[in-house]
Design an enzyme around this catalytic site. Structure first.
Site, PDB file in Angstrom:
ATOM      1  N   GLY A  51       0.874  -1.167   0.000  1.00 26.34           N
ATOM      2  CA  GLY A  51       0.000   0.000   0.000  1.00 26.34           C
ATOM      3  C   GLY A  51       0.904   1.207   0.000  1.00 26.34           C
ATOM      4  N   ASN A 101      -0.553  11.946  -4.024  1.00 23.54           N
ATOM      5  CA  ASN A 101      -0.933  10.634  -4.563  1.00 23.54           C
ATOM      6  C   ASN A 101      -2.430  10.566  -4.879  1.00 23.54           C
ATOM      7  OD1 ASN A 101      -0.347   8.114  -5.517  1.00 23.54           O
ATOM      8  ND2 ASN A 101      -0.199   7.139  -3.516  1.00 23.54           N
ATOM      9  N   TYR A 102      -2.884  11.426  -5.760  1.00 24.64           N
ATOM     10  CA  TYR A 102      -4.308  11.528  -6.107  1.00 24.64           C
ATOM     11  C   TYR A 102      -4.732  10.347  -6.964  1.00 24.64           C
ATOM     12  CZ  TYR A 102      -8.551  13.346  -8.325  1.00 24.64           C
ATOM     13  OH  TYR A 102      -9.836  13.503  -8.802  1.00 24.64           O
ATOM     14  N   ASP A 123       6.746   5.885  -3.631  1.00 19.74           N
ATOM     15  CA  ASP A 123       6.725   5.579  -2.194  1.00 19.74           C
ATOM     16  C   ASP A 123       8.146   5.469  -1.645  1.00 19.74           C
ATOM     17  OD1 ASP A 123       3.975   5.331  -2.644  1.00 19.74           O
ATOM     18  OD2 ASP A 123       4.131   3.170  -2.945  1.00 19.74           O
TER      19      ASP A 123
END
Length: 308
Positions: A32, A169-170, A260
């Site tokens: 994630g 992070n749209y 990330d």
């Protein structure tokens, strides 16, 4: 070593493996956006606690917890919910290693994290941290109640001198519309010391380039990492702009986790007192290593500290 509290969701990840003809085989893992960042921060030597919600007693939730413990992450902020399962997503890659995600997360327990999570426990952990980290995905999946409570919590810890970092992070599919996403993100930005933003985020949300927004937010006190399609990074602060060149091109096997890992190395470096150009260089180096492997998380035998 910095003390960091990370907020977000860890899901079951199905990533494609090569197969001899026919449909690809998939490898199961746990990942994630903020979870990936948390793992890389921990591997870089920071002390990381992850705040999330999982199921209870099922093998997938236990798998996430086992992964967190193996990565030496603090699990005390994990809330477990009976009769719920973590979300799941599958990655589909094109010929250039670019990825598309397919999600199954409608009843994931993360949606109830802040409706029942003990706020006092999270506040105490955040107050004792050097950094609280979250993303636009975090804001999307915790719902309206969660967003209102988190906004207040971040404003409070910001007032106590704790650094807050936000990666925009749209992901349009997670929001009812761009206006809802923009309102939620705008509510958090004033509490942030660090903001990570790309033009891929800013154009659909604000109809503006990341550079333009970075100038404004830096004037208000933030350190804003603005990225564009060329992979050049310009960092804006109240005292000016630092431009860094694009790194050398890397043949990408799988771009999952690139941003990330970049955020992990950049923030870890800045918290350690390194100057912006060195932090960006370390962030590019780790991201380049990540995209040369399949999946968001590198194997344990890959030395991420040496890469960054």
């Amino acid at each position: 070593m910095a003390k960091i509290t990370v907020l977000g969701e860890c899901m079951v990840e199905l990533s494609p493996e090569t197969a001899d003809g026919g449909a690809p085989l998939y490898r199961m893992g746990y990942a994630g956006d903020t979870f990936n960042t948390a793992i890389y921060m921990a591997r870089l030597g920071d002390e990381v606690a992850y705040c999330t919600a999982l199921g209870q007693g099922d093998p997938f939730s236990e798998g996430v917890l086992s992964t967190m413990r193996r990565e030496a992450m603090d699990t005390r902020l994990v809330r477990q919910v009976e009769n719920r399962l973590p979300g799941l997503y599958a990655i589909v890659l094109d010929d250039h290693g670019e990825r598309k995600f397919h999600y199954w997360r409608e009843r994931a327990p993360i949606r109830d994290l802040f409706s029942a999570h003990t706020a006092d426990q999270l506040i105490e952990a955040a107050k004792a941290s050097d950094l609280v980290y979250l993303s636009g995905v975090t804001l999307a999946v915790i719902g309206d109640i969660g967003r209102a409570r988190l906004k207040d919590l971040l404003a409070y810890v910001h007032s106590r001198g704790v650094a807050v970092a936000l990666d925009f992070n749209y992901r349009p599919a997670l929001w009812s519309n761009a206006e809802a996403a923009r309102e939620a993100l705008d509510g958090v930005v004033p509490s942030c010391r660090y903001v990570s933003l790309s033009s891929e985020d800013s154009r659909p949300l604000y109809d503006r380039e990341a550079e333009d927004l970075a100038v404004e937010w830096a004037a208000a006190g933030a350190e804003v990492v603005a990225r564009d399609e060329s992979h050049c990074v310009n960092v804006h602060r109240p005292d000016g702009r630092t431009a860094t060149p694009a790194p050398g091109r890397v043949k990408a096997v799988d771009t999952t986790g690139a941003g990330d890992s970049f955020n992990a190395a950049y923030l870890s470096s800045r918290l350690a007192g390194l100057p912006i150009p060195e932090a960006v260089a370390r962030a590019h180096a780790l991201a380049a290593l990540v995209v040369s492997h399949r999946g968001a998380i590198l194997p344990h035998d890959v030395n991420v500290a040496r890469a960054s």
